[in-house]
Write a protein that holds these residues in place. Structure first.
Motif, short mmCIF file in Angstrom:
data_model
loop_
_atom_site.label_atom_id
_atom_site.label_comp_id
_atom_site.label_asym_id
_atom_site.label_seq_id
_atom_site.Cartn_x
_atom_site.Cartn_y
_atom_site.Cartn_z
N LYS A 181 0.85 -1.19 0.00
CA LYS A 181 0.00 0.00 0.00
C LYS A 181 0.88 1.24 0.00
O LYS A 181 2.05 1.19 0.39
N VAL A 182 0.33 2.33 -0.45
CA VAL A 182 1.10 3.56 -0.58
C VAL A 182 1.28 4.24 0.77
O VAL A 182 0.41 4.16 1.65
N LYS A 183 2.45 4.86 0.96
CA LYS A 183 2.68 5.74 2.09
C LYS A 183 2.66 7.16 1.54
O LYS A 183 3.63 7.61 0.92
N ILE A 184 1.54 7.84 1.72
CA ILE A 184 1.34 9.14 1.08
C ILE A 184 2.32 10.18 1.59
O ILE A 184 2.55 10.31 2.79
N SER A 185 2.92 10.91 0.65
CA SER A 185 3.84 11.99 0.99
C SER A 185 3.79 13.03 -0.14
O SER A 185 3.09 12.84 -1.15
N LYS A 186 4.55 14.10 0.00
CA LYS A 186 4.59 15.14 -1.02
C LYS A 186 5.14 14.59 -2.34
O LYS A 186 4.85 15.13 -3.40
N ARG A 187 5.94 13.53 -2.25
CA ARG A 187 6.55 12.97 -3.46
C ARG A 187 5.51 12.36 -4.39
O ARG A 187 5.77 12.17 -5.58
#
Length: 221
Positions: A181-187
């Protein structure tokens, strides 16, 4: 030792360090989209990867698009550029007089990153070269197209261990066909797979998780 049919792409380590989900979408699910950044990077690599451009400058031999692999780590790929510098402590090369030390040079389109994804990639290339050539490579370089400057990378034991651990984890995910699963960040905003990944959807709780929580609360009343 890994079998050749189980080799992963060496370049994938950069994507894996940047985002494990991005790597899995690209290398396990085979999904890819190009944006301005990836297009510029591809053009820069095409120039560096012309195998017909071999240069000899005095005691320096420059080889482009050099295929490399490691059975120990289970990876294969290409070095953008490998510089062979003539030195008494180096190794022999077929058809060349004297001995040389190998120095990999990786080309990147932008500027130095805040993470160590680029560093791990060029370190992995050096580790492959060491296994193939039976030599020790202490350093390499990363050339950044935006700054037009190369940065020296020292291949420390710590960095080498990170490379090995990353490939071990990549093989585990690949064998399981597992997409994290995604780890949401500015990237996420700069990711070429943002429209495929749809990271915002991963923030929402699943229906099954919600139902399990509600049932648990009922049982505890």
């Amino acid at each position: 030792m890994y079998r050749e049919e189980d080799f992963l792409q060496l370049s994938g380590i950069q994507h894996f360090v940047f985002c494990r989900r991005q790597w899995a979408l690209s290398y396990i699910e085979m999904q890819w989209q190009e944006n301005v950044r990836t297009a510029e990077g591809r053009i820069l690599h095409e120039k560096a990867h012309d195998p017909s451009l071999k240069e000899k400058r005095g005691d320096l031999l420059i080889v482009r698009a050099m295929p490399v692999h490691s059975r120990e780590m289970g990876v294969s790929g290409e070095c953008d550029v490998v510089e062979f510098h003539k030195a008494p402590e180096g190794i022999s090369l077929a058809g060349r007089e004297g001995t040389y030390i190998a120095i990999p040079v990786e080309y990147k389109r932008g500027i130095p990153k805040t993470d160590d994804s680029d560093i791990l990639q060029v370190t992995a290339q050096a580790m492959c070269l060491e296994e193939m050539l039976c030599c020790k490579i202490p350093r390499g370089y990363i050339y950044y197209g935006e700054t037009k400057h190369r940065v020296e990378v020292i291949f420390t034991d710590e960095i080498r261990e990170k490379v090995k651990n990353a490939f071990t984890e990549m093989h585990k995910y690949y064998e399981q066909r597992y997409t994290p699963k995604v780890k949401i960040s500015k990237r996420c905003n700069a990711c070429s797979l943002k429209d495929i990944c749809v990271p915002v959807l991963n923030k929402r709780k699943s229906v099954s998780t919600y139902i399990d929580k509600m049932l648990s609360e009922k049982e505890n009343e």
